[in-house]
Design an enzyme around this catalytic site. Structure first.
Site, mmCIF file in Angstrom:
data_model
loop_
_atom_site.group_PDB
_atom_site.id
_atom_site.type_symbol
_atom_site.label_atom_id
_atom_site.label_comp_id
_atom_site.label_asym_id
_atom_site.label_seq_id
_atom_site.Cartn_x
_atom_site.Cartn_y
_atom_site.Cartn_z
ATOM 1 N N ASP A 96 32.090 -11.982 -29.030
ATOM 2 C CA ASP A 96 33.070 -12.439 -28.858
ATOM 3 C C ASP A 96 33.455 -12.411 -27.289
ATOM 4 O O ASP A 96 34.578 -13.022 -26.702
ATOM 5 C CB ASP A 96 34.774 -11.931 -29.234
ATOM 6 C CG ASP A 96 34.344 -10.248 -29.702
ATOM 7 O OD1 ASP A 96 33.534 -9.398 -29.543
ATOM 8 O OD2 ASP A 96 35.563 -9.690 -29.215
ATOM 9 N N ASP A 103 36.395 -3.519 -23.617
ATOM 10 C CA ASP A 103 35.670 -2.387 -25.286
ATOM 11 C C ASP A 103 35.213 -1.308 -24.523
ATOM 12 O O ASP A 103 33.974 -0.891 -24.459
ATOM 13 C CB ASP A 103 34.620 -3.832 -25.794
ATOM 14 C CG ASP A 103 35.009 -4.534 -26.626
ATOM 15 O OD1 ASP A 103 36.545 -5.461 -25.939
ATOM 16 O OD2 ASP A 103 34.782 -4.620 -28.191
#
Length: 306
Positions: free
Chosen positions: A67, A204
Site C-alpha cells: 500500500d 507505519d
C-alpha cells in the site's frame, strides 16, 4: 495555488475503500515535487488531482509494503512515457533494493526517464539541494521503515522600507544578499531573520524515538493514524499508531499543522479521528481525504512544545 502544499492522492491503509485510494502524497515545495509512498492507483489519482508526472522530482518510500509502493511501476513508466526532462531521485530503504528493482522493471517498457536510485540504511541526511535537507529516521514496523523530514535552512526576509531608506533597489538587493554588505549597509540592517520551514512524513510505526525526531517543530506533520485509541493494543501489535498517539506527538513536538491519514477500513466515520485528536492537540488539524490540498502554513515562529 500555494507554492507549498500537500496534495493528498490516497488515504487508505492496507485495503482501499470506495472513497479512499491506497497511499499517495505529493508535496509541492516551490519548484520541487516530492512524491511519498505511491500506492496502487497513484498514477490515476495524479490525473484526477491535475498533477503531471513532470511535477515529480523525488520519490520517497518509507517501506516496501504494497500500500506504500505498488504505484511505483505506473509512476516510473509515466516518467518515460512523458519523457520528463529532469532527473527524478528515488529514496527507499536499502533492504528493499530487490523489491524496488522489481517494481521499477515490473513490465517491459522503453526507459526514457532519468530515475536515480538512492537507497539508505541509517539515519541522516540523504539529499541536499535548493529545497533544503532531506533527512530520514528509522521507525518501528515489522519490516524496515524510515520516515522523512525536509528542512529548509534559515534565511532572512528583506524589509522593503529599510531597503528604500538605504537607497538599495533592483539588482543591488541581490548583490547585498550575496555580499552581506554594500555601500556601508549591512544585510542585517535591512532584513529580518526568516526561520526555515520543516515538513515531516511518518508512516507505519509504533511510537519510537524516530517519530519524535521527525516531528520536532514541524510546520506540517503528515502522520499515520491507522487505529483509534480503543484499539491501541492492536495498533502496537501491528506496528501502527492511533489518532490520539499521533496527536499527542504533534502537541509535544510543537507541530503547527497536523495531517492525519492512513486509516483502517474498519472505521467508517472520519469524525472520530478528529474528535480523538482534539482531546490532546490544539493546533491546525486536518483529517485527510483523497484529492484534498493542504497548504503548508505561512512562515512564522514555530510553536513551542506544550
Amino acid at each position: 495555488m500555494s507554492a507549498r502544499e500537500l496534495v493528498v492522492l490516497g488515504t487508505a491503509s492496507q485495503a482501499p475503500t470506495r472513497t479512499r485510494n491506497h497511499n499517495g502524497y505529493l508535496l509541492r515545495w516551490d519548484r520541487a515535487g516530492l512524491l511519498f509512498d505511491p500506492g496502487e492507483g497513484t498514477q490515476r489519482q495524479m490525473l484526477f488531482a491535475g498533477i503531471a508526472a513532470s511535477a515529480v522530482t523525488r520519490i520517497c518510500l518509507t517501506h516496501m509494503h504494497g500500500d506504500h509502493c505498488l504505484g511505483v511501476p505506473g509512476v516510473v513508466q509515466r516518467l518515460s512515457l512523458d519523457e520528463v526532462p529532469h532527473p527524478v531521485h528515488a529514496h527507499f530503504p536499502a533492504s528493499g533494493q530487490e523489491h524496488f528493482t522489481r517494481l521499477r522493471y515490473a513490465t517491459s517498457y522503453r526507459e526514457r526517464g532519468d530515475l536515480r536510485e538512492h537507497p539508505h540504511d541509517r539515519d541522516g541526511v540523504v539529499a541536499r539541494d535548493e529545497a533544503g535537507s532531506l533527512e530520514v529516521r528509522r521507525l518501528e514496523h515489522p519490516v524496515e521503515a524510515f520516515g522523512y523530514r525536509l528542512v529548509e535552512p534559515d534565511g532572512r526576509r528583506m524589509l522593503p522600507e529599510a531597503l528604500a531608506r538605504a537607497g538599495i533597489t533592483g539588482p543591488r538587493v541581490r548583490e547585498l544578499q550575496a555580499r552581506g554588505e554594500l555601500d556601508g549597509v549591512r544585510l542585517e540592517e535591512v532584513s529580518a531573520p526568516r526561520p526555515g520551514q520543516v515538513f515531516a512524513f511518518v508512516m507505519d510505526t509504533r511510537l519510537c524515538d524516530g517519530v519524535y525526531a521527525l516531528a520536532d517543530r514541524a510546520d506540517m506533520l503528515v502522520i499515520e493514524a491507522t487505529f483509534l485509541d480503543g484499539d491501541r493494543d492492536l495498533a502496537h501489535a501491528y506496528g501502527h499508531l492511533t489518532a490520539r498517539q499521533a496527536a499527542a506527538v504533534a502537541a509535544e513536538c510543537g507541530v503547527r499543522t497536523l495531517v492525519l491519514t492512513h486509516f483502517s477500513q474498519r472505521y467508517t466515520e472520519p469524525g472520530r479521528f478528529a474528535a480523538e485528536a482534539r482531546e490532546v492537540f490544539g493546533g491546525e488539524l486536518v483529517v485527510a481525504e483523497d484529492l484534498m490540498r493542504v497548504p503548508v502554513p505561512p512562515r512564522g515562529v514555530v510553536g513551542q512544545p506544550t
